[in-house]
Design a protein around this motif. Structure first.
Motif, mmCIF file in Angstrom:
data_model
loop_
_atom_site.group_PDB
_atom_site.id
_atom_site.type_symbol
_atom_site.label_atom_id
_atom_site.label_comp_id
_atom_site.label_asym_id
_atom_site.label_seq_id
_atom_site.Cartn_x
_atom_site.Cartn_y
_atom_site.Cartn_z
ATOM 1 N N ARG A 1 0.838 -1.212 0.000
ATOM 2 C CA ARG A 1 0.000 0.000 0.000
ATOM 3 C C ARG A 1 0.868 1.255 0.000
ATOM 4 N N TRP A 2 1.979 1.212 0.754
ATOM 5 C CA TRP A 2 2.838 2.390 0.865
ATOM 6 C C TRP A 2 3.485 2.733 -0.467
ATOM 7 N N VAL A 3 3.883 1.717 -1.223
ATOM 8 C CA VAL A 3 4.462 1.956 -2.545
ATOM 9 C C VAL A 3 3.425 2.630 -3.441
ATOM 10 N N ALA A 4 2.169 2.202 -3.351
ATOM 11 C CA ALA A 4 1.099 2.838 -4.133
ATOM 12 C C ALA A 4 0.892 4.286 -3.684
ATOM 13 N N ILE A 5 0.908 4.516 -2.384
ATOM 14 C CA ILE A 5 0.741 5.874 -1.851
ATOM 15 C C ILE A 5 1.882 6.756 -2.334
ATOM 16 N N GLU A 6 3.096 6.260 -2.211
ATOM 17 C CA GLU A 6 4.277 7.022 -2.621
ATOM 18 C C GLU A 6 4.250 7.319 -4.115
ATOM 19 N N GLY A 7 3.748 6.365 -4.899
ATOM 20 C CA GLY A 7 3.688 6.539 -6.348
ATOM 21 C C GLY A 7 2.533 7.398 -6.822
ATOM 22 N N GLY A 8 1.665 7.801 -5.909
ATOM 23 C CA GLY A 8 0.556 8.675 -6.268
ATOM 24 C C GLY A 8 -0.719 7.937 -6.662
ATOM 25 N N SER A 9 -0.685 6.596 -6.652
ATOM 26 C CA SER A 9 -1.890 5.853 -7.025
ATOM 27 C C SER A 9 -2.628 5.295 -5.815
ATOM 28 N N GLY A 10 -2.145 5.620 -4.631
ATOM 29 C CA GLY A 10 -2.797 5.142 -3.412
ATOM 30 C C GLY A 10 -4.119 5.854 -3.176
ATOM 31 N N THR A 11 -5.001 5.158 -2.512
ATOM 32 C CA THR A 11 -6.327 5.701 -2.203
ATOM 33 C C THR A 11 -6.381 6.107 -0.729
ATOM 34 N N PRO A 12 -7.394 6.860 -0.357
ATOM 35 C CA PRO A 12 -7.554 7.159 1.079
ATOM 36 C C PRO A 12 -7.672 5.879 1.918
ATOM 37 N N GLU A 13 -8.263 4.848 1.349
ATOM 38 C CA GLU A 13 -8.367 3.570 2.058
ATOM 39 C C GLU A 13 -6.983 2.954 2.285
ATOM 40 N N ASP A 14 -6.080 3.115 1.304
ATOM 41 C CA ASP A 14 -4.711 2.612 1.472
ATOM 42 C C ASP A 14 -4.034 3.309 2.642
ATOM 43 N N VAL A 15 -4.225 4.606 2.742
ATOM 44 C CA VAL A 15 -3.635 5.387 3.834
ATOM 45 C C VAL A 15 -4.192 4.905 5.168
ATOM 46 N N GLU A 16 -5.518 4.830 5.248
ATOM 47 C CA GLU A 16 -6.177 4.425 6.485
ATOM 48 C C GLU A 16 -5.752 3.017 6.905
ATOM 49 N N GLU A 17 -5.752 2.096 5.954
ATOM 50 C CA GLU A 17 -5.397 0.709 6.251
ATOM 51 C C GLU A 17 -3.930 0.588 6.655
ATOM 52 N N SER A 18 -3.046 1.331 6.016
ATOM 53 C CA SER A 18 -1.626 1.292 6.376
ATOM 54 C C SER A 18 -1.420 1.735 7.819
ATOM 55 N N LEU A 19 -2.034 2.826 8.185
ATOM 56 C CA LEU A 19 -1.882 3.315 9.556
ATOM 57 C C LEU A 19 -2.495 2.351 10.566
ATOM 58 N N ARG A 20 -3.625 1.757 10.225
ATOM 59 C CA ARG A 20 -4.266 0.794 11.119
ATOM 60 C C ARG A 20 -3.375 -0.452 11.290
ATOM 61 N N GLU A 21 -2.835 -0.951 10.183
ATOM 62 C CA GLU A 21 -1.967 -2.131 10.237
ATOM 63 C C GLU A 21 -0.704 -1.848 11.056
ATOM 64 N N LEU A 22 -0.118 -0.673 10.866
ATOM 65 C CA LEU A 22 1.079 -0.313 11.634
ATOM 66 C C LEU A 22 0.770 -0.265 13.124
ATOM 67 N N HIS A 23 -0.339 0.326 13.461
ATOM 68 C CA HIS A 23 -0.717 0.449 14.870
ATOM 69 C C HIS A 23 -0.939 -0.939 15.485
ATOM 70 N N THR A 24 -1.636 -1.796 14.757
ATOM 71 C CA THR A 24 -1.886 -3.157 15.236
ATOM 72 C C THR A 24 -0.593 -3.937 15.364
ATOM 73 N N LEU A 25 0.272 -3.837 14.351
ATOM 74 C CA LEU A 25 1.544 -4.549 14.377
ATOM 75 C C LEU A 25 2.401 -4.096 15.557
ATOM 76 N N LYS A 26 2.403 -2.805 15.814
ATOM 77 C CA LYS A 26 3.179 -2.263 16.943
ATOM 78 C C LYS A 26 2.739 -2.925 18.247
ATOM 79 N N GLY A 27 1.443 -3.000 18.467
ATOM 80 C CA GLY A 27 0.927 -3.622 19.688
ATOM 81 C C GLY A 27 1.194 -5.111 19.758
ATOM 82 N N GLU A 28 1.015 -5.802 18.635
ATOM 83 C CA GLU A 28 1.263 -7.239 18.615
ATOM 84 C C GLU A 28 2.733 -7.552 18.898
ATOM 85 N N CYS A 29 3.624 -6.757 18.342
ATOM 86 C CA CYS A 29 5.058 -6.960 18.603
ATOM 87 C C CYS A 29 5.352 -6.827 20.092
ATOM 88 N N ARG A 30 4.795 -5.803 20.698
ATOM 89 C CA ARG A 30 5.051 -5.577 22.123
ATOM 90 C C ARG A 30 4.478 -6.726 22.954
#
Length: 129
Positions: A29-58
């Motif tokens: 999703r981040w590559v799509a966002i960086e390339g300009g073809s990402g959607t608002p859903e890509d942004v939202e999902e990326s941030l949600r996944e990062l937040h979840t991953l951070k907690g799961e790692c801990r």
């Protein structure tokens, strides 16, 4: 006693599989966002996944991976807020951090961030300063 160990190993393996899937999902999703073809859903999902991953790692004891993921999350938020200037550096930082997290979740968990994690955190702070 052995059953608990087997369950723990199974849980650890599941975490590693799901964690790597999360990293790949965010990276795609981040590559799509960086390339300009990402959607608002890509942004939202990326941030949600990062937040979840951070907690799961801990929770799983991968403190170093959680620390790196926290910095990735901060960089991603800043990069998305910026349209010019440091955005390129922040985009690269996010992708580099995702690569590091993928490596860290394959390794044994550690109680504290190691040199790679501390180095990444310092560079992330410098880029975001």
């Amino acid at each position: 006693m052995k059953r608990t160990g087997a369950r723990s190993e199974a849980l650890l393996e599941k975490f590693r599989v799901v964690g790597r899937e999360r990293v790949e999902n965010v990276a795609r999703r981040w590559v799509a966002i960086e390339g300009g073809s990402g959607t608002p859903e890509d942004v939202e999902e990326s941030l949600r996944e990062l937040h979840t991953l951070k907690g799961e790692c801990r929770v799983m004891g991968f403190v170093g991976a959680s620390t790196v993921t926290h910095k990735i999350e901060d960089a991603a938020k800043r990069a998305l807020a910026q349209l010019t200037g440091q955005a390129g550096s922040l985009h690269r930082l996010v992708l580099e951090g995702l690569d590091l997290v993928e490596i860290l979740i394959v390794e044994a968990p550690t109680a504290a961030p190691g040199p790679r994690e501390r180095d990444f955190a310092e560079r992330a702070d410098a880029v975001m300063a």
